[in-house]
Design a protein around this motif. Sequence first.
Motif, PDB file in Angstrom:
ATOM      1  N   PHE A 117       0.826  -1.204   0.000  1.00  0.00           N
ATOM      2  CA  PHE A 117       0.000   0.000   0.000  1.00  0.00           C
ATOM      3  C   PHE A 117       0.867   1.263   0.000  1.00  0.00           C
ATOM      4  N   VAL A 118       1.924   1.252   0.783  1.00  0.00           N
ATOM      5  CA  VAL A 118       2.834   2.402   0.819  1.00  0.00           C
ATOM      6  C   VAL A 118       3.428   2.647  -0.565  1.00  0.00           C
ATOM      7  N   LYS A 119       3.759   1.573  -1.268  1.00  0.00           N
ATOM      8  CA  LYS A 119       4.310   1.719  -2.621  1.00  0.00           C
ATOM      9  C   LYS A 119       3.278   2.300  -3.582  1.00  0.00           C
ATOM     10  N   ASP A 120       1.994   2.003  -3.330  1.00  0.00           N
ATOM     11  CA  ASP A 120       0.928   2.577  -4.156  1.00  0.00           C
ATOM     12  C   ASP A 120       0.764   4.072  -3.905  1.00  0.00           C
ATOM     13  N   ILE A 121       0.834   4.457  -2.648  1.00  0.00           N
ATOM     14  CA  ILE A 121       0.448   5.819  -2.278  1.00  0.00           C
ATOM     15  C   ILE A 121       1.612   6.810  -2.260  1.00  0.00           C
ATOM     16  N   GLU A 122       2.815   6.339  -2.002  1.00  0.00           N
ATOM     17  CA  GLU A 122       3.952   7.253  -1.865  1.00  0.00           C
ATOM     18  C   GLU A 122       4.171   8.161  -3.077  1.00  0.00           C
ATOM     19  N   PRO A 123       4.102   7.631  -4.311  1.00  0.00           N
ATOM     20  CA  PRO A 123       4.330   8.507  -5.469  1.00  0.00           C
ATOM     21  C   PRO A 123       3.266   9.594  -5.622  1.00  0.00           C
ATOM     22  N   LEU A 124       2.133   9.431  -4.943  1.00  0.00           N
ATOM     23  CA  LEU A 124       1.029  10.378  -5.099  1.00  0.00           C
ATOM     24  C   LEU A 124       1.023  11.473  -4.037  1.00  0.00           C
ATOM     25  N   LEU A 125       1.726  11.259  -2.940  1.00  0.00           N
ATOM     26  CA  LEU A 125       1.612  12.156  -1.793  1.00  0.00           C
ATOM     27  C   LEU A 125       2.062  13.584  -2.094  1.00  0.00           C
ATOM     28  N   LEU A 137      -6.676   5.943  -6.002  1.00  0.00           N
ATOM     29  CA  LEU A 137      -6.480   4.642  -5.365  1.00  0.00           C
ATOM     30  C   LEU A 137      -7.780   3.850  -5.294  1.00  0.00           C
ATOM     31  N   LYS A 138      -8.865   4.548  -5.041  1.00  0.00           N
ATOM     32  CA  LYS A 138     -10.146   3.849  -4.965  1.00  0.00           C
ATOM     33  C   LYS A 138     -10.517   3.246  -6.318  1.00  0.00           C
ATOM     34  N   VAL A 260     -18.164   0.804  11.762  1.00  0.00           N
ATOM     35  CA  VAL A 260     -18.176   0.602  10.312  1.00  0.00           C
ATOM     36  C   VAL A 260     -17.265   1.631   9.645  1.00  0.00           C
ATOM     37  N   ILE A 261     -16.368   1.149   8.782  1.00  0.00           N
ATOM     38  CA  ILE A 261     -15.407   2.039   8.121  1.00  0.00           C
ATOM     39  C   ILE A 261     -15.360   1.724   6.630  1.00  0.00           C
ATOM     40  N   GLY A 262     -15.493   2.749   5.791  1.00  0.00           N
ATOM     41  CA  GLY A 262     -15.318   2.604   4.351  1.00  0.00           C
ATOM     42  C   GLY A 262     -13.887   2.919   3.962  1.00  0.00           C
ATOM     43  N   ILE A 263     -13.484   2.487   2.778  1.00  0.00           N
ATOM     44  CA  ILE A 263     -12.084   2.665   2.392  1.00  0.00           C
ATOM     45  C   ILE A 263     -11.736   4.138   2.162  1.00  0.00           C
ATOM     46  N   ASP A 264     -12.723   4.975   1.811  1.00  0.00           N
ATOM     47  CA  ASP A 264     -12.444   6.409   1.650  1.00  0.00           C
ATOM     48  C   ASP A 264     -11.821   6.980   2.917  1.00  0.00           C
ATOM     49  N   TYR A 265     -12.444   6.669   4.046  1.00  0.00           N
ATOM     50  CA  TYR A 265     -11.961   7.241   5.301  1.00  0.00           C
ATOM     51  C   TYR A 265     -10.648   6.607   5.739  1.00  0.00           C
ATOM     52  N   LEU A 266     -10.487   5.315   5.476  1.00  0.00           N
ATOM     53  CA  LEU A 266      -9.207   4.676   5.776  1.00  0.00           C
ATOM     54  C   LEU A 266      -8.077   5.336   4.991  1.00  0.00           C
ATOM     55  N   LEU A 267      -8.336   5.598   3.713  1.00  0.00           N
ATOM     56  CA  LEU A 267      -7.324   6.256   2.883  1.00  0.00           C
ATOM     57  C   LEU A 267      -7.039   7.667   3.392  1.00  0.00           C
ATOM     58  N   LYS A 268      -8.077   8.351   3.813  1.00  0.00           N
ATOM     59  CA  LYS A 268      -7.911   9.718   4.304  1.00  0.00           C
ATOM     60  C   LYS A 268      -7.004   9.767   5.529  1.00  0.00           C
ATOM     61  N   ILE A 269      -7.255   8.895   6.503  1.00  0.00           N
ATOM     62  CA  ILE A 269      -6.422   8.943   7.703  1.00  0.00           C
ATOM     63  C   ILE A 269      -5.031   8.364   7.437  1.00  0.00           C
ATOM     64  N   ALA A 270      -4.924   7.468   6.435  1.00  0.00           N
ATOM     65  CA  ALA A 270      -3.601   6.963   6.054  1.00  0.00           C
ATOM     66  C   ALA A 270      -2.758   8.089   5.456  1.00  0.00           C
ATOM     67  N   ILE A 271      -3.376   8.907   4.613  1.00  0.00           N
ATOM     68  CA  ILE A 271      -2.673  10.055   4.024  1.00  0.00           C
ATOM     69  C   ILE A 271      -2.200  10.999   5.128  1.00  0.00           C
TER      70      ILE A 271
END
Length: 294
Positions: A117-125, A137-138, A260-271
């Motif tokens: 996941f880090v490899k997916d998101i790092e180039p976008l940060l 990502l979604k 209950v957690i959707g992936i949008d919010y997981l991605l948001k707090i991961a960012i």
Amino acid sequence: MADYKILPSDSKHPIAKSAFYELLEIAGFDITDIQQEKSKWEQITKEVVGKNILFSPYQALAPDELREIFQTQPPVSKRESIYSPSITYEKKSYDAAYLALNEAEYTVSEKYVENKFVKDIEPLLEAYSESEIISKLKSKYSIYSKDKFYPLIGDIFSVLGLNCEISPHGVNSRRWDAVIKAHDDSLPIEIKSPTEELNISVKAIRQAVENKIILQSRKSIKNKRHSSSLAVGFNLPANRAEVTQLIADFKKVFEIDVAVIGIDYLLKIAIKCLRNNHKLGFDELSRKTGIIND
């Protein structure tokens, strides 16, 4: 189980019932109404086996045998839901059902996590905004089956600073799809990939409750009675009133909290965690109930 299979039906049925209701009692369910019958089943078990035995009939026995033991019938047709909220509840505001993780729940991360996941998101940060990253990502994850989506969820929770383990497929002793561990507690996770269901449904909520019951019953992992059980999926529930009421009902009757957690919010707090070198506190997440969102 080999000994159980050779027993006559008139002995097997009370033994299975005794074991089933014993599990419910261990998990904290009130079985007062069935206690007299349970005592009779336990007596038969002791006479036949020599002692009380504990196993889960719904994991060890075939569906046809279960229907014969518990006098149930198979469903005659499929339907979207077996839970119907009241009309008056649907008209209520949902604002109170939504929870947000606030600034106080983050602390400075002491270590750097690297995974797929880090490899997916790092180039976008550096190049994109939060909303753009989530959208990109979604879109990528929207075709993921559970073989890819479950490990992805584990990777995201790891980025948040949580110790998340994905359960191997087909292991009945670990009914939950994943679990977040702390030194003296744990949070079972029911995961739904987008190819299983795009929106988290009441089925996921029921399974999250089942995960909590099994974890409390088997005590294979340290788990506090009042810590939450999580349901994580691609999108938040389409019928949010239905899901919210079901969560409230489980809380009221069984004192089990489901978050209950959707992936949008997981991605948001991961960012947020990656950009600010933060991590999420286990204790805060363990006390959540309802739909976690902004």
